[in-house]
Write a protein that holds these residues in place. Sequence first.
Motif, PDB file in Angstrom:
ATOM      1  N   HIS A  96     -19.230 -18.034 -12.153  1.00 23.73           N
ATOM      2  CA  HIS A  96     -18.188 -18.936 -12.670  1.00 23.73           C
ATOM      3  C   HIS A  96     -17.999 -20.174 -11.809  1.00 23.73           C
ATOM      4  CE1 HIS A  96     -16.519 -16.370 -15.915  1.00 23.73           C
ATOM      5  NE2 HIS A  96     -17.194 -15.458 -15.242  1.00 23.73           N
ATOM      6  N   HIS A 156     -22.705 -22.157 -15.639  1.00 23.75           N
ATOM      7  CA  HIS A 156     -21.989 -23.051 -16.553  1.00 23.75           C
ATOM      8  C   HIS A 156     -22.846 -24.247 -16.971  1.00 23.75           C
ATOM      9  CE1 HIS A 156     -18.006 -21.343 -16.645  1.00 23.75           C
ATOM     10  NE2 HIS A 156     -17.829 -21.422 -15.353  1.00 23.75           N
ATOM     11  N   ASP A 190     -15.956 -28.256  -9.161  1.00 23.68           N
ATOM     12  CA  ASP A 190     -15.365 -27.217 -10.013  1.00 23.68           C
ATOM     13  C   ASP A 190     -16.457 -26.682 -10.933  1.00 23.68           C
ATOM     14  OD1 ASP A 190     -13.408 -25.647 -11.099  1.00 23.68           O
ATOM     15  OD2 ASP A 190     -12.031 -27.296 -11.512  1.00 23.68           O
ATOM     16  N   LYS A 248      -9.903 -28.488  -5.770  1.00 20.57           N
ATOM     17  CA  LYS A 248      -9.342 -29.098  -6.974  1.00 20.57           C
ATOM     18  C   LYS A 248      -8.955 -30.566  -6.778  1.00 20.57           C
ATOM     19  CE  LYS A 248      -9.439 -25.190  -9.390  1.00 20.57           C
ATOM     20  NZ  LYS A 248     -10.287 -24.983 -10.560  1.00 20.57           N
ATOM     21  N   ARG A 274      -4.816 -24.327  -9.679  1.00 17.84           N
ATOM     22  CA  ARG A 274      -4.483 -23.461  -8.556  1.00 17.84           C
ATOM     23  C   ARG A 274      -4.474 -24.360  -7.334  1.00 17.84           C
ATOM     24  NH1 ARG A 274      -7.960 -20.800  -6.596  1.00 17.84           N
ATOM     25  NH2 ARG A 274      -9.740 -21.417  -7.853  1.00 17.84           N
ATOM     26  N   MET A 332       3.464 -20.797 -14.367  1.00 14.27           N
ATOM     27  CA  MET A 332       4.381 -20.897 -15.502  1.00 14.27           C
ATOM     28  C   MET A 332       3.956 -19.924 -16.591  1.00 14.27           C
ATOM     29  SD  MET A 332       5.543 -24.634 -16.196  1.00 14.27           S
ATOM     30  CE  MET A 332       6.249 -25.653 -14.917  1.00 14.27           C
ATOM     31  N   MET A 361     -16.437 -25.137 -13.820  1.00 19.61           N
ATOM     32  CA  MET A 361     -16.266 -25.640 -15.182  1.00 19.61           C
ATOM     33  C   MET A 361     -14.981 -26.463 -15.259  1.00 19.61           C
ATOM     34  SD  MET A 361     -16.873 -26.094 -18.301  1.00 19.61           S
ATOM     35  CE  MET A 361     -18.419 -25.290 -18.565  1.00 19.61           C
ATOM     36  N   ASN A 362     -13.841 -25.850 -15.116  1.00 19.30           N
ATOM     37  CA  ASN A 362     -12.482 -26.343 -15.279  1.00 19.30           C
ATOM     38  C   ASN A 362     -12.029 -26.172 -16.720  1.00 19.30           C
ATOM     39  OD1 ASN A 362     -10.050 -28.011 -15.697  1.00 19.30           O
ATOM     40  ND2 ASN A 362     -10.344 -28.373 -13.519  1.00 19.30           N
ATOM     41  N   LEU A 363     -11.303 -25.094 -16.917  1.00 18.96           N
ATOM     42  CA  LEU A 363     -10.823 -24.752 -18.256  1.00 18.96           C
ATOM     43  C   LEU A 363      -9.576 -25.537 -18.624  1.00 18.96           C
ATOM     44  CD1 LEU A 363     -11.389 -20.894 -18.182  1.00 18.96           C
ATOM     45  CD2 LEU A 363     -12.894 -22.671 -19.072  1.00 18.96           C
ATOM     46  N   GLU A 396      -8.318 -26.842 -22.219  1.00 22.29           N
ATOM     47  CA  GLU A 396      -7.061 -26.359 -22.810  1.00 22.29           C
ATOM     48  C   GLU A 396      -6.150 -27.524 -23.165  1.00 22.29           C
ATOM     49  OE1 GLU A 396      -7.308 -22.270 -20.114  1.00 22.29           O
ATOM     50  OE2 GLU A 396      -5.746 -23.720 -19.673  1.00 22.29           O
TER      51      GLU A 396
HETATM   52  C1  GDG Z   1     -12.888 -20.426 -11.979  1.00 23.05           C
HETATM   53  C2  GDG Z   1     -13.738 -21.657 -11.605  1.00 23.05           C
HETATM   54  C3  GDG Z   1     -14.124 -22.047 -14.024  1.00 23.05           C
HETATM   55  C4  GDG Z   1      -3.303 -22.282 -14.524  1.00 23.05           C
HETATM   56  N1  GDG Z   1      -2.019 -22.384 -14.207  1.00 23.05           N
HETATM   57  C5  GDG Z   1      -1.350 -21.518 -14.966  1.00 23.05           C
HETATM   58  C6  GDG Z   1      -2.247 -20.874 -15.786  1.00 23.05           C
HETATM   59  N2  GDG Z   1      -3.459 -21.351 -15.490  1.00 23.05           N
HETATM   60  C7  GDG Z   1      -4.713 -20.933 -16.145  1.00 23.05           C
HETATM   61  C8  GDG Z   1      -5.291 -22.044 -16.961  1.00 23.05           C
HETATM   62  C9  GDG Z   1      -6.773 -21.732 -16.927  1.00 23.05           C
HETATM   63  C10 GDG Z   1      -6.971 -20.987 -15.620  1.00 23.05           C
HETATM   64  O1  GDG Z   1      -5.674 -20.619 -15.154  1.00 23.05           O
HETATM   65  C11 GDG Z   1      -7.600 -21.874 -14.550  1.00 23.05           C
HETATM   66  O2  GDG Z   1      -8.955 -21.991 -14.858  1.00 23.05           O
HETATM   67  P1  GDG Z   1      -9.897 -23.116 -14.245  1.00 23.05           P
HETATM   68  O3  GDG Z   1     -11.156 -23.109 -14.973  1.00 23.05           O
HETATM   69  O4  GDG Z   1      -9.220 -24.435 -14.360  1.00 23.05           O
HETATM   70  O5  GDG Z   1     -10.069 -22.798 -12.692  1.00 23.05           O
HETATM   71  P2  GDG Z   1     -10.303 -21.499 -11.706  1.00 23.05           P
HETATM   72  O6  GDG Z   1      -9.126 -20.625 -11.679  1.00 23.05           O
HETATM   73  O7  GDG Z   1     -10.690 -22.081 -10.403  1.00 23.05           O
HETATM   74  O8  GDG Z   1     -11.536 -20.687 -12.332  1.00 23.05           O
HETATM   75  C12 GDG Z   1     -13.660 -22.682 -12.718  1.00 23.05           C
HETATM   76  C13 GDG Z   1     -13.401 -20.749 -14.301  1.00 23.05           C
HETATM   77  O9  GDG Z   1     -13.488 -19.878 -13.193  1.00 23.05           O
HETATM   78  C14 GDG Z   1     -13.993 -20.048 -15.514  1.00 23.05           C
HETATM   79  O10 GDG Z   1     -15.349 -19.790 -15.361  1.00 23.05           O
HETATM   80  O11 GDG Z   1     -13.839 -22.961 -15.071  1.00 23.05           O
HETATM   81  O12 GDG Z   1     -14.472 -23.784 -12.417  1.00 23.05           O
HETATM   82  O13 GDG Z   1     -13.288 -22.229 -10.388  1.00 23.05           O
HETATM   83  O14 GDG Z   1      -7.121 -20.896 -17.988  1.00 23.05           O
HETATM   84  O15 GDG Z   1      -4.718 -22.004 -18.239  1.00 23.05           O
HETATM   85  N3  GDG Z   1      -1.878 -19.948 -16.701  1.00 23.05           N
HETATM   86  C15 GDG Z   1      -0.551 -19.651 -16.796  1.00 23.05           C
HETATM   87  N4  GDG Z   1       0.357 -20.238 -15.993  1.00 23.05           N
HETATM   88  C16 GDG Z   1       0.043 -21.154 -15.085  1.00 23.05           C
HETATM   89  O16 GDG Z   1       0.876 -21.670 -14.361  1.00 23.05           O
HETATM   90  N5  GDG Z   1      -0.178 -18.764 -17.708  1.00 23.05           N
END
Ligand code: GDG
Length: 742
Positions: free
Chosen positions: A166, A197, A382, A288, A283, A360, A384-386, A390
């Motif tokens: 990931h 990715h 990063d 980031k 996070r 949140m 991907m960065n979901l 979103e």
């Molecule tokens: C790793 C890789 C890759 C965030 N704040 C809250 C919350 N979130 C959720 C978001 C999103 C997820 O957390 C964060 O996903 P990201 O992709 O942005 O980043 P990482 O956590 O670093 O994930 C990354 C991912 O794996 C998938 O392969 O994209 O590059 O580092 O879904 O919505 N959700 C809630 N409250 C929050 O305050 N409920």
Amino acid sequence: MSRFLIISNRLPVQINLSEDNIEVTPSVGGLATGMMSVSKSSDSLWIGWSGIDKEKLSDDQRKMVNHALKEENAVDVHLTQDEVELYYEGFSNKTIWPLFHYFNQFVIYEEEQWQAYQQVNQKFADVIAENMEGVDKIWIHDYHLLLLPQMVKKRFPDATIGFFLHIPFPSYELFRILPWRNEIIRGMLGADLLGFHTFDYERHFMSAVRRLLGYDININEINLPRRIVKVDNFPMGIDYDKFHNMALASQKRSVREKSEVRKELERYYLLYPETKFILSIDRLDYTKGIINRLLAFEYFLKEYPEYRDKVTLVLLAVPSRIGVEQYQQMKSEVDETVGRINGEFSSINRTPIWYFYRSMPFENLVDLYNYCEIALITPIRDGMNLVAKEYIASKTDGRGVLILSEMAGASKEMSEALIINPNNKAQIAQAIKKAIEMPLDEQIERNTVLQKRLKRYDIEKWATDFLSALDKVRQNEQKYLAKKLTEANKNRIIEELKESNNRIFFLDYDGTLTDFYDNPQHAKPDAELYSLLDQIAEDPNNRVVLISGRDRQTFEEWFGDKPYTLIVEHGVWIRSAGSDWEMIEQLDDTWKEKIRSSLEFYVDRTPGSFVEEKNYSLVWHYRKSDPELGLNRAIELKDELTSLVANLNLEILEGNKVIEIKNRGINKGRAAQKLLQLNPADKIIAIGDDWTDEFLFSALPPDAISIKVGMANTLAGYKVENYEEVRDLLKEIIDGEQGLTD
Ligand code: GDG
């Protein structure tokens, strides 16, 4: 019924413990949602760490946790406090995470942590082993478990294993720094399918494999001695409908039902209708780029003072890995920077940054996505960065501007966003200005394209694509296994040979009877090989034909006094035992002068490569060169020679780390056919490893026994793994024949 295992460091469940009650709820993360849809169609089990310290629980509590996990089809891998510190906070988050995100300055190399990482991966392998009954597929996730694929493969060679990373896979130049780099790569290669990715991560991984372990790579397949590993990119999607529908539902809510966040945003908007909300969500992690983002925002406020009263940055930093030092430091740095900017640019009524250090609820998150006009997502690196995806999914009316770092994997699929370099403050500031001023129809136009793409390639599609690729790998393995030379086939071959009294053995040399060497002269036959060939040739009912791309002189030197037939230069020359060399067909070699200078030019530019001159061909060898440079030069060379060879009626043969230029139409198949016309045999056996041996296999009659050495696709009837297996087979044939004569 077949079962399917999903393995990740953390289980996709939230466990809330109180004195007398334990609540286990499925988590809302993307991976969990994506897997939900695929797990519904099969009997699946999720294995991972629950995040709670079971040692601190009473027996009753422990039972309750286990029971609750069972209800969720989950099994806990229990980690001790020490393991959490050394494996999770340690090796995973202080070595792999910073290194793979190019934060070399944060990487620590601690033997103790590495040991714990191995132990915990082994622990996961043990839990998998306990749950293997009826399992046909295993999907392992992420950087905490890089060694696990190999551990599982060792114990369950027939299991089909997929692995998805990931986070980014770094460039080889960075990856090579890791003291345990070979172990990590080997660990990953235990999988049958490796997913990343983006294509860049995939190519970095391939480069590391090629350079560190020297395995051959065929587009996106790695040829291991016994297996093929497929590597591909699968850009992870989101549950598009979930975000989109939640945003639609939220808009329709009555004032009373609205979330506090939404009410606050709307209230503010009524007071200051010109305000644009800029959203930042991640996070709290150094990868980031939160500090860079704040500095760029500060730069924007200074550079474009006319917008000072018209923007608010909503900064949501979700607490993460608080046990790791860098994260604590970063928290202070963010606090300070926010304080400084707010101190400098606030007015009585307005604060430029609204800062939240917490997570949140999902509904509020979607409200923020839906309401904020601009999203500012600027990771330094990063996977991907979901969040970027979103945000776009939640823009129900198509309005909104996404500013996205080119260092996020997501930028590869989201070129309609405003793409920036996270280290370029001025560029980010300009992008903010552009976003504020962007006409609505342009926003909608960009977002419509993005939304269409995100909806089509959503999380479910991502998961099913990966799993069907995994099924395909399995089918290919089965195809290979179907041709694998089994004991039963071997016995049948020996019986068939016994029944004949006029047998011919066509044997390729390099890679078939011996191993490959950097210097081709080192592949000289050893005593065992001479003895094997002699024993076969001794039988008057056998004819041994060594059929190779090698030159006349070398074979003369190695086999000149042997009773074998020699065919060299891919079928240009033949020499029967005790006779002189003859040309199979009359050929011309005057073309050589025209080609030689091109090849020499490539020798000068490719250290380690050299030209071999045969009577009727020229060969450029690059086995000793840097593997990637060699491959690139080989492609260039072929390209350069294309028109020249067509005009001169030549052809290019691409062998194992060689490019050979020779007269058109000359090949091992044609040579074998000519020999068979003059010396018919009633049983033919042909063995070869190279694709040039495919000419031989295709030219032989259907009842010939043909054997391919290696994993690649072939016309041959059977496959063996390597030259050692060929020698074993020859030994058994000899023993079988002796059985007949005895
Ligand atoms: C790793 C890789 C890759 C965030 N704040 C809250 C919350 N979130 C959720 C978001 C999103 C997820 O957390 C964060 O996903 P990201 O992709 O942005 O980043 P990482 O956590 O670093 O994930 C990354 C991912 O794996 C998938 O392969 O994209 O590059 O580092 O879904 O919505 N959700 C809630 N409250 C929050 O305050 N409920």
